[in-house]
Design a protein around this motif. Structure first.
Motif: not given
Length: 366
Positions: A78-89
């Motif tokens: 989840v920690l990695c996915a949180l940052g990736l979500s910001v990048c992909y947005r």
């Protein structure tokens, strides 16, 4: 190369309520198809599909300790996915969260080892905070290399961040065979085991679930506020979904690039810090079984929404542990968990593509 990645749920059009419902239904459709084809796979392998799926999905939740293990694995995902979500947005394709996690783990481990000497006289909580901050700094530093090359030379961030992951793996091998190697470790590539006072406290008795899980939940809330209730988050999303509008509004693409990658690197580095000060308790070459790559699936299963990543993280955690249990109890290959992850990604991509095409067809027909 971005064409081979899952289509962002933000791209589903038109922007009406039905499209939003269908976009959020896509992960459940993909999960149902994954389980159906997984049952078929078990059947082809000569196993009872119902019993095999029980071992794979139900047994990992059978008691308090098992639930703790599932939740434990959700922390780095989840920690990695949180940052990736910001990048992909923001339409920035960071594929190197695993490398950022590893470098964050190195920075955090080095910090603990610096204080973990006789007569250090430093409070363990203070060291854990410093190690966590060092992990964040390490992840941000590693992500900054991608940002700098993209900013200065317009290098493809997909390739750069991916290649940096393999460099991070070699860097870990260097430190555990060199400056941070345990002198009493019988020549194994590892650091010494950290003292118990420098390990994250457990949340549940009889379980390895640590306090990093609480930090993860707090970050989910903070990231939700950042994305949906802050001007900075709005600016990032506009830059990702409507670059022309962002330029017209005077939003800086350069600022969005650096902000998104720093956030992503920081959360991944924190995940690495929690791994080395949590369940592992030392630096090892294998601190990550690919959490950063799996987090890409987690982010898209969660529809690039911070709360959704928790759901995606639990599903992926079940696949990790279910694969291990299927190996020990059913004699199946340990790669079975990766097969389920791959099927979920494939069906998620297929569902998003079909929904997107259907919505476009309806928009044209109207």
């Amino acid at each position: 190369m971005a064409d081979f990645l899952p289509r962002s749920p933000l791209s589903l059009a038109p922007r009406g309520l039905p499209s939003r419902r269908m976009a959020y239904a896509s992960p459940f459709i993909a999960l149902a198809l994954t389980l159906a084809f997984g049952a078929l796979l078990f059947l082809l392998l000569g196993k009872d599909p119902v019993a095999a799926l029980k071992v794979f999905l139900i047994d990992p939740l059978k008691d308090r300790r098992a639930i703790g293990e599932v939740l434990l694995k959700t922390v780095p995902l989840v920690l990695c996915a949180l940052g990736l979500s910001v990048c992909y947005r923001a339409n920035i394709w960071n594929i190197g969260a695993d490398g950022q996690l590893i470098v964050g783990g190195i920075f955090a481990g080095a910090t603990v080892l610096y204080f973990d000497v006789p007569g250090h006289g430093v409070n363990g909580t203070v060291v854990l905070v410093l190690a966590s901050l060092a992990g964040v700094a390490g992840g941000m530093f590693w992500a900054s290399l991608t940002a700098a090359l993209k900013d200065k030379f317009n290098a493809n961030e997909i390739l750069v961040s991916l290649m940096l992951t393999y460099i991070a793996q070699q860097l870990m091998l260097y430190v555990v065979n060199g400056p941070l190697k345990d002198p009493n470790g019988m020549n194994f590539p590892q650091s010494k085991v950290f003292s118990s006072e420098f390990l994250l406290p457990n949340l549940m008795s009889g379980s390895r679930l640590h306090a990093g899980f609480v930090v993860m939940l707090v970050l989910v809330v903070l990231m939700t506020v950042f994305i949906f209730r802050s001007f900075a988050g709005y600016r990032l999303q506009v830059g990702g979904t409507a670059p022309a509008a962002a330029r017209y509004a005077g939003f800086s693409a350069r600022r969005s690039l650096w902000s998104a990658l720093m956030i992503s690197g920081g959360t991944a580095g924190l995940a690495g810090a929690f791994e080395v000060t949590g369940p592992i308790g030392q630096l090892l070459p294998s601190i990550s079984p690919g959490y950063g790559f799996t987090a890409i699936i987690v982010a898209f299963v969660g529809r690039l929404h911070p709360v959704g990543t928790v759901f995606g993280g639990i599903v992926m955690s079940l696949f990790y542990i279910g694969g291990e249990m299927a190996q020990s109890r059913l004699g199946l290959p340990s790669a079975l968990g990766s097969v389920f992850q791959g099927m979920l990604l494939f069906f998620l991509l297929a569902s998003d593509t079909l929904i997107d095409n259907r919505l476009r067809w309806r928009a044209k027909a109207a």
